[in-house]
Structures are given as C-alpha cells and as structure tokens.
Design a protein around this motif. Sequence first.
Motif, mmCIF file in Angstrom:
data_model
loop_
_atom_site.group_PDB
_atom_site.id
_atom_site.type_symbol
_atom_site.label_atom_id
_atom_site.label_comp_id
_atom_site.label_asym_id
_atom_site.label_seq_id
_atom_site.Cartn_x
_atom_site.Cartn_y
_atom_site.Cartn_z
ATOM 1 N N ALA A 246 30.739 -5.952 33.970
ATOM 2 C CA ALA A 246 31.830 -6.622 33.243
ATOM 3 C C ALA A 246 31.329 -7.070 31.871
ATOM 4 O O ALA A 246 32.019 -6.920 30.859
ATOM 5 N N GLN A 247 30.108 -7.608 31.832
ATOM 6 C CA GLN A 247 29.546 -8.067 30.560
ATOM 7 C C GLN A 247 29.340 -6.882 29.608
ATOM 8 O O GLN A 247 29.653 -6.948 28.427
ATOM 9 N N ARG A 248 28.824 -5.766 30.174
ATOM 10 C CA ARG A 248 28.599 -4.587 29.325
ATOM 11 C C ARG A 248 29.927 -4.044 28.798
ATOM 12 O O ARG A 248 30.024 -3.597 27.674
ATOM 13 N N ARG A 249 30.967 -4.129 29.655
ATOM 14 C CA ARG A 249 32.270 -3.596 29.249
ATOM 15 C C ARG A 249 32.836 -4.400 28.078
ATOM 16 O O ARG A 249 33.246 -3.832 27.075
ATOM 17 N N ILE A 250 32.772 -5.735 28.180
ATOM 18 C CA ILE A 250 33.362 -6.509 27.079
ATOM 19 C C ILE A 250 32.502 -6.400 25.820
ATOM 20 O O ILE A 250 32.992 -6.526 24.720
ATOM 21 N N SER A 251 31.196 -6.141 25.972
ATOM 22 C CA SER A 251 30.326 -6.016 24.796
ATOM 23 C C SER A 251 30.297 -4.586 24.279
ATOM 24 O O SER A 251 29.584 -4.290 23.336
ATOM 25 N N ASP A 252 31.014 -3.678 24.941
ATOM 26 C CA ASP A 252 30.991 -2.271 24.549
ATOM 27 C C ASP A 252 29.565 -1.725 24.617
ATOM 28 O O ASP A 252 29.142 -0.954 23.763
ATOM 29 N N ALA A 253 28.810 -2.176 25.626
ATOM 30 C CA ALA A 253 27.396 -1.782 25.705
ATOM 31 C C ALA A 253 27.136 -0.970 26.963
ATOM 32 O O ALA A 253 26.030 -0.974 27.497
ATOM 33 N N ASP A 254 28.159 -0.254 27.421
ATOM 34 C CA ASP A 254 27.964 0.587 28.596
ATOM 35 C C ASP A 254 27.221 1.860 28.164
ATOM 36 O O ASP A 254 27.725 2.639 27.354
ATOM 37 N N VAL A 255 26.030 2.054 28.695
ATOM 38 C CA VAL A 255 25.156 3.127 28.199
ATOM 39 C C VAL A 255 25.822 4.492 28.374
ATOM 40 O O VAL A 255 25.814 5.321 27.458
ATOM 41 N N ARG A 256 26.424 4.724 29.556
ATOM 42 C CA ARG A 256 27.009 6.050 29.795
ATOM 43 C C ARG A 256 28.164 6.303 28.807
ATOM 44 O O ARG A 256 28.241 7.363 28.190
ATOM 45 N N ALA A 257 29.020 5.274 28.619
ATOM 46 C CA ALA A 257 30.146 5.448 27.687
ATOM 47 C C ALA A 257 29.627 5.698 26.270
ATOM 48 O O ALA A 257 30.150 6.542 25.541
ATOM 49 N N LEU A 258 28.560 4.978 25.900
ATOM 50 C CA LEU A 258 28.019 5.142 24.544
ATOM 51 C C LEU A 258 27.465 6.549 24.353
ATOM 52 O O LEU A 258 27.660 7.182 23.314
ATOM 53 N N ASN A 259 26.763 7.048 25.383
ATOM 54 C CA ASN A 259 26.158 8.370 25.262
ATOM 55 C C ASN A 259 27.202 9.480 25.223
ATOM 56 O O ASN A 259 26.949 10.554 24.677
ATOM 57 N N GLN A 260 28.372 9.211 25.808
ATOM 58 C CA GLN A 260 29.409 10.249 25.822
ATOM 59 C C GLN A 260 30.252 10.226 24.553
ATOM 60 O O GLN A 260 30.971 11.166 24.251
ATOM 61 N N ARG A 261 30.138 9.137 23.810
ATOM 62 C CA ARG A 261 30.984 8.996 22.628
ATOM 63 C C ARG A 261 30.417 9.851 21.471
ATOM 64 O O ARG A 261 29.205 9.989 21.332
ATOM 65 N N GLU A 262 31.328 10.338 20.651
ATOM 66 C CA GLU A 262 30.904 11.120 19.481
ATOM 67 C C GLU A 262 30.081 10.215 18.552
ATOM 68 O O GLU A 262 30.363 9.027 18.430
ATOM 69 N N SER A 263 29.052 10.787 17.908
ATOM 70 C CA SER A 263 28.200 9.982 17.033
ATOM 71 C C SER A 263 29.007 9.451 15.846
ATOM 72 O O SER A 263 29.918 10.108 15.361
ATOM 73 N N TRP A 264 28.649 8.268 15.374
ATOM 74 C CA TRP A 264 29.291 7.725 14.183
ATOM 75 C C TRP A 264 28.548 8.133 12.911
ATOM 76 O O TRP A 264 28.858 7.674 11.826
ATOM 77 N N SER A 265 27.538 8.964 13.061
ATOM 78 C CA SER A 265 26.759 9.363 11.889
ATOM 79 C C SER A 265 27.629 10.144 10.910
ATOM 80 O O SER A 265 28.527 10.890 11.312
ATOM 81 N N VAL A 266 27.360 9.984 9.630
ATOM 82 C CA VAL A 266 28.090 10.773 8.632
ATOM 83 C C VAL A 266 27.269 11.994 8.219
ATOM 84 O O VAL A 266 27.700 12.786 7.409
ATOM 85 N N ARG A 267 26.057 12.127 8.788
ATOM 86 C CA ARG A 267 25.240 13.299 8.495
ATOM 87 C C ARG A 267 25.744 14.479 9.314
ATOM 88 O O ARG A 267 26.217 14.284 10.441
#
Length: 276
Positions: A246-267
């Motif tokens: 629950a804490q990771r969800r509200i902090s947007d710090a869920d590792v699996r979700a982060l790894n699946q998300r498209e990179s925010w890099s502009v490179r």
Amino acid sequence: LRERVDVLVGADGVQSAVRARLHDPAGDPLLWGGIRMWRGVARADPILDGATVLVGGSNLAGKFVTYHISASDPRLVNWVAEVKVAEPGAVPEADWSRAGRLDDVAAHFADWKYAPADIPALLAATERILEYPMVDRDPLPRWGEGRVTLLGDAAHPMYPVGSNGGSQAILDARVLARCLAADEDPARALEAYEEERRPATSALVLAHRALPIEETIRLVTERAPDGFHDVADVLTEPELAAMAAAQRRISDADVRALNQRESWSVRPARTDPSEP
Ligand SMILES: Cc1cc2nc3c(=O)[nH]c(=O)nc-3n(C[C@H](O)[C@H](O)[C@H](O)COP(=O)(O)OP(=O)(O)OC[C@H]3O[C@@H](n4cnc5c(N)ncnc54)[C@H](O)[C@@H]3O)c2cc1C
C-alpha cells in the motif's frame, strides 16, 4: 526587471510566489494539521549497529525518528520529533529555518530513555534545533496556465511522512523535461506535464494527510501493548506485505510497475548495449 523566457516554472517551494500569482492565496491557505516538527543533528553513541533508522511513538501521540547521516562519522545522528500540539487550521507561514527551543521539544520526550537510544541526552547534545509546522495545501484543480507552471512543493506541498516531497519534485522535473523535449509548443508541453503529474501528486497529498503509517502503529499497539522484539511476531506475513505494498502504491514506488513503464528519458533508446 524584465526577462523574455519561453516558460516560467515556479519551483519556489511551499510559500511559492508564482503559485500566489496564479491562485488567490485567500482560497489556497497553508493548512496545518496541528503536528509540530522539530529536527536537529547531534553527536551520540551509534544507535544499535550504527546504520539503523529508529522510529518510536506515533504522529498523534508523539513520534521520534533518528538515523545516522555519515558513513565516516558514525556518531552523527539526525533526528526528527513530531508532536500534535494544536487543532487543525490555516496558518499564515511555514518557515523551515525557524529556530526551535530545547525545552519545547524535550518536555514531550523526558522519559524516552531506551536501550538503543537516550532521547533526552540526544536532544540536549543538539546545538541547533529547528521547528516547523507539518503543513500542506489542498490539491489544485490546475497548476498553471499557458507558459507558466509549478513544480515540487510549489505545486503540491505535502506532509513529509513518506519520504516523498523531495522525490516527487525530482519526478516532476523528469517529466517536465521530457514533455518540453517532446513538443515544440511550450504551452502544450506544460499541459501534458501537468496532466501526467497533477493527479498522481494530488492523490499523494491526500494520502499523506491520512498519516497511513498510523494504522499500522495502532494495530501493533493493540496486539502487543507490552512491546515486542520482532514485528513479524505481531503482524502476519500477508499483513506486512499488504502494508508495504500500500505504501509503495501511494508513493508510486512499485518496482514491477516502474520497470514495465516506458522510460522518461529524452535520449534515443540504445540499440547497442555496449554504448555508454
Ligand atoms: C522535516 C522535513 C523532512 C523531510 N524529509 C523528506 C524526505 O525524507 N524525503 C523527501 O523526499 N522529502 C522530504 N521532505 C520534503 C522536502 O524537503 C521538500 O518536499 C522539497 O525540499 C521540495 O523541493 P522544492 O525544490 O520543490 O522546494 P524547496 O526545497 O523549498 O526549494 C525552493 C527554493 O526556492 C527558493 N525560493 C523561494 N522563493 C523564492 C523567490 N521568490 N525567488 C527566488 N527563489 C525563491 C527557496 O529559497 C528554495 O531554495 C522533508 C521536509 C521536512 C520539512
């Protein structure tokens, strides 16, 4: 002074002048839940292994947090004390450089002498004490307009209870950079930035206001009124996992979700893995 700029980003903190120009301060007050925070740095014997974060008490009854801040000097300890001292209400200012008084904070922790740490001694050894009201502001229905926007505490001041204020400001900057790089129309880029960041940070402001860790503390206190050695003896594994998730969800710090998300890099994406 007159400057011509492409965009104006108000990243000027919890008492943002840019926010005050965009949103009438009369309808956008600093809101204090009544918890006063004191903080300081002291030299003390290392707490347990010298790399332990100690969290005692609760936000509502009085809470004390210590952690070591120097690998080369294990005696250097940072501490934060939080005590509910007033009823909730609007406050005119929140200055985090304001000097605090030892007597004001020490009175709440006079008998907090435990094996891992002697809190009254830690407080007495602190040269400079600062005090700050735990404040936020209601989430805004919009941050900016046209080529003007807000970022960090200026956009979404929140209670510092989930190690989130600073990290969310960094995420804002990352998304803002990508939006500006991806769209040659600055106003449209700021709109896309706000669309991505405002809902997520508004939810965090409200989630932190509910002091989510308090529910865990309440449950542990209820089940182990005389204390415990290992929290796993008090809470079941699924309960612990659900609370952490629950804490990771509200902090947007869920590792699996982060790894699946498209990179925010502009490179451009790397095609050759040996490239730096
Ligand atoms: C006790 C405490 C503990 C915290 N712990 C954590 C934590 O563990 N993790 C975490 O992520 N966050 C934590 N935070 C929150 C974090 O400090 C803030 O969310 C973060 O500093 C916000 O960054 P910012 O750049 O938006 O604003 P700020 O850091 O406030 O920076 C704003 C800057 O703008 C400048 N400025 C203001 N007005 C003007 C002006 N008119 N003209 C020019 N410059 C101006 C200020 O001088 C300042 O340098 C904590 C906060 C407190 C009070």
